[in-house]
Design a protein around this motif. Structure first.
Motif, mmCIF file in Angstrom:
data_model
loop_
_atom_site.group_PDB
_atom_site.id
_atom_site.type_symbol
_atom_site.label_atom_id
_atom_site.label_comp_id
_atom_site.label_asym_id
_atom_site.label_seq_id
_atom_site.Cartn_x
_atom_site.Cartn_y
_atom_site.Cartn_z
ATOM 1 N N GLU A 125 0.854 -1.168 -0.174
ATOM 2 C CA GLU A 125 -0.032 -0.086 0.040
ATOM 3 C C GLU A 125 0.868 1.258 0.227
ATOM 4 N N LEU A 408 -8.027 9.446 -2.401
ATOM 5 C CA LEU A 408 -8.958 8.228 -1.719
ATOM 6 C C LEU A 408 -9.942 7.734 -2.965
ATOM 7 N N ARG A 411 -8.235 4.835 -4.277
ATOM 8 C CA ARG A 411 -8.123 3.718 -3.029
ATOM 9 C C ARG A 411 -6.639 3.552 -2.857
ATOM 10 N N TYR A 413 -5.313 4.979 -0.671
ATOM 11 C CA TYR A 413 -5.790 4.898 0.895
ATOM 12 C C TYR A 413 -7.119 4.897 0.935
ATOM 13 N N ASP A 414 -7.774 4.373 2.006
ATOM 14 C CA ASP A 414 -9.310 4.150 2.318
ATOM 15 C C ASP A 414 -9.514 5.192 3.486
ATOM 16 N N THR A 419 -18.133 7.470 3.277
ATOM 17 C CA THR A 419 -18.106 6.551 2.063
ATOM 18 C C THR A 419 -17.796 7.275 0.681
ATOM 19 N N ILE A 427 -16.999 2.192 -3.196
ATOM 20 C CA ILE A 427 -15.786 1.709 -3.756
ATOM 21 C C ILE A 427 -15.120 1.027 -2.952
ATOM 22 N N GLN A 428 -15.029 1.027 -1.467
ATOM 23 C CA GLN A 428 -14.290 0.150 -0.682
ATOM 24 C C GLN A 428 -14.978 -1.344 -0.773
ATOM 25 N N ILE A 432 -9.905 -2.930 -6.098
ATOM 26 C CA ILE A 432 -9.094 -1.754 -6.460
ATOM 27 C C ILE A 432 -8.712 -1.792 -7.932
ATOM 28 N N VAL A 435 -11.769 -0.265 -9.651
ATOM 29 C CA VAL A 435 -12.013 1.105 -9.472
ATOM 30 C C VAL A 435 -10.812 2.020 -10.135
ATOM 31 N N ARG A 436 -9.643 1.597 -10.092
ATOM 32 C CA ARG A 436 -8.547 2.213 -10.706
ATOM 33 C C ARG A 436 -8.673 2.348 -12.363
#
Length: 624
Positions: A125, A408, A411, A413-414, A419, A427-428, A432, A435-436
């Motif tokens: 991370e 954020l 992601r 970092y979370d 939310t 997205i959490q 990942i 999302v990216r």
């Protein structure tokens, strides 16, 4: 923190050397087998001395039937020469084949460890890289992984030397077991000293490997910032800083050297005393018969063989106690650092949930709070709604949290709480990777990889055809200058894109971001390091893309987001204002003061903005 282990070597060997176990085993077996012909010459020469030169004993060899041995002296002489030639040839052939197998397996193992460690680093991370210098990471990937060869070499030499000792001692027992028992006291004493030496050396080598990482950090900073170093004529200053770090490395290394030299002297003295004692004691035995409680006879030839065996016996014992332990502890220190990286727990599972289905690019933050250290909030209770196709500007003073806010979204970092949603989906709760994949990104300092323009534009999709690459470049306003380059799209950009201007690098980065047509685009200070003409071209790119993408533009130059559908104003991690350019000017708040500063209307800036700005700068925690 990573999961620690007391046996990193066993873990690495068990995982990465296992596929090559057959080659390692065959190589070790051949190496041990080679130790037998290695000891034959001394035995044969000793027998020849007694039988052919002195004539004090018959020509007999242990484990060799007398019928195989010729009877005449001349025949026995040539028999001796033949045995010596055969032994030397056999040993050389076995050692060559052993080295071929073990070295080949070692190279393959090191390759696998390097790839696995690199993959592990890529899977960590972002917080890990915030806390760990790039030089330390490179030290593990390069220096420590390569240093595992020392470990492999130490283990190989330990087996070889161990085989030499065992075979030599076995022959010594066959010749005169009583004298062999006396000589056997040497390795017992040396092994006790070696155990203490090993414990002391391990601590020192751990410190050495840590200092290597520190020196690499310093070197990396200076080389990466070489233009700044030269611009401020700080070469001497950087040299002093490196000297300070290098001095710590020198101290750690010198501590290791002093310990090794001391133990080396001890083992050398003990080895020579043993050899001299054997000569004196054995000579007395030959001349006067068995001394003390000994009962076996000892001939001059046997003593000669013992002296040769003892020298070849003492040398590997001493080597195992110094060179092998030194190489082992050096490799062991590296193995711990490699294993700690492989088992680092701050990892990111790119497939930690179902893929997110993005159709519109609707982004919503709901009471999002985040801190890097847990001591102070970098983002505090931020909520906003960016509708599909909107161009959203994000502005604020330095350190207000603009970049962090959109990190954020990726992601990286979370959030600590709250939310973030894309098209209504948190997205959490989604992978990942997906999302990216839905977001294109251009940083304020775009990174280009050493390669061609084409390879950099197509970085996210290496299989993209020429037409798609050209289309992305045109949308980014880059096609015109690319075609003017000597080799067009096949022009080499150099390391970090050093052969291109800042504006050219920025537009190639924009083309790279939009090549795979993401639903959401993020530009982080994309115009902060370019001239006015390039800013206009990049702004035109924003406008052309905004209709089909939800676009976030983090901007220091407010003119870049003047025409945005919505502008978010951050102050000390809080969303304090939101609206259009004209609406925010009418509100006469922080944004209006930021605008006055940028257009040069300093006298019109509110006193509260100046006062609050000073307080913000003195009291702000990390806000990126």
């Amino acid at each position: 923190m990573s999961q620690r282990t007391q046996h990193p070597i066993a873990q690495i060997v068990g995982t990465y050397a296992r596929p090559y176990a057959s080659r390692f085993s065959a190589g070790i077996f051949l190496q041990l087998l080679a130790r037998i012909p290695q000891r034959v010459p001394a035995l044969v020469i000793g027998v020849a001395v007694d039988a052919l030169l002195i004539g004090s004993a018959a020509y007999t060899l242990p484990l060799v039937p007398d019928a195989w041995i010729p009877t005449g002296q001349t025949a026995q002489f040539w028999f001796t020469v033949g045995l010596l030639a055969l032994a030397v040839s056999l040993r050389g052939g076995l050692d060559w084949l052993s080295a071929l197998l073990t070295f080949g397996a070692t190279v393959d193992t090191i390759h696998d460890v390097r790839i696995a460690t690199y993959d592990a680093v890529l899977g960590l991370e972002m917080g890990y890289f915030d806390d760990t210098g790039s030089g330390s990471v490179m030290s593990v990937l390069n220096n420590d992984v390569n240093n595992l060869r020392n470990l492999s070499g130490a283990l190989t030499r330990a087996i070889m030397f161990g085989g030499q000792v065992v075979v030599a001692y076995a022959f010594m027992l066959l010749l005169n077991w009583q004298l062999a028992l006396a000589v056997g006291l040497f390795p017992v004493v040396l092994a006790g000293g070696g155990r203490i030496y090993s414990r002391l050396l391990e601590q020192r080598y751990t410190r050495v490997r840590e200092q290597v990482g520190s020196v690499n950090d310093r070197l990396g900073d200076a080389i990466d910032g070489i233009s700044t170093v030269k611009a401020f004529t700080k070469e001497a200053h950087e040299s002093r800083r490196l000297a300070a770090h290098s001095r710590e490395y020198l101290k750690a290394n010198w501590s290791t050297v002093r310990l090794r030299v001391g133990f080396d002297g001890f083992s050398w003295s003990l080895s020579n005393l043993t050899h001299a004692g054997l000569l004196l004691f054995g000579g007395f035995w030959v001349l006067n018969g068995p001394p003390l409680f000994f009962t076996r006879e000892l001939t001059a030839g046997t003593l000669f063989t013992f002296l040769m065996y003892t020298k070849s016996f003492l040398a590997p014992v001493r080597a195992m106690s110094t060179d092998v332990i030194d190489a082992y502890e050096n490799g062991h220190a590296s193995a711990k650092r490699v294993y700690d990286t492989l088992t680092e727990t701050r990892t990111v599972d790119a497939d930690d949930g179902p893929d997110i289905a993005v159709t519109d690019g609707h982004v919503a933050y709901e009471d999002v709070t985040f801190s890097y250290t847990g001591d102070g909030e970098t983002i505090s209770g931020v909520s906003f709604d960016a509708r599909p196709g909107e161009l959203v500007g994000v502005v604020g003073s330095t350190g207000a949290g603009k970049s962090t806010l959109l990190k954020l979204l990726f992601r990286f970092y979370d959030p600590d709480s709250g939310t973030i949603r894309i098209d209504g989906r948190a997205i959490q709760s989604h992978s990942i990777r997906s999302v990216r994949d839905a977001i294109g990104f251009v940083s304020q300092d775009p990174f280009l990889f050493d390669g061609t323009v084409r390879e950099n534009v197509a970085y996210a999709e290496p299989g993209a055809d020429h037409e798609r690459i050209v289309r992305a470049a045109k949308l980014a306003g880059a096609h015109e200058f690319i075609t003017d380059l000597d080799a067009g799209y096949d022009t080499e950009v150099g390391e970090r894109g050093v052969l291109l201007s800042g504006g050219q690098r920025q537009r190639i980065a924009i083309a790279r971001a939009i090549l795979h047509d993401p639903d959401i685009l993020v530009f982080d200070e994309a115009t902060s390091h370019v001239d006015n003409e390039t800013e206009i071209r990049i702004k035109e790119s924003f406008d052309s893309l905004a209709a089909d993408h939800t676009t976030f533009v983090i901007a220091h130059r407010l003119s870049t987001v003047r025409d945005a559908d919505r502008i978010l104003v951050l102050d000390d991690g809080e969303l304090v204002e939101e609206g259009t350019h004209e609406g925010l000017l009418d509100r006469d708040g922080i944004y209006a003061d930021l605008w006055r500063v940028q257009v040069g209307e300093f006298d019109a800036v509110s006193e509260s903005f100046v006062a609050d700005g000073g307080a913000r700068e003195s009291g702000r925690e990390v806000g990126r």
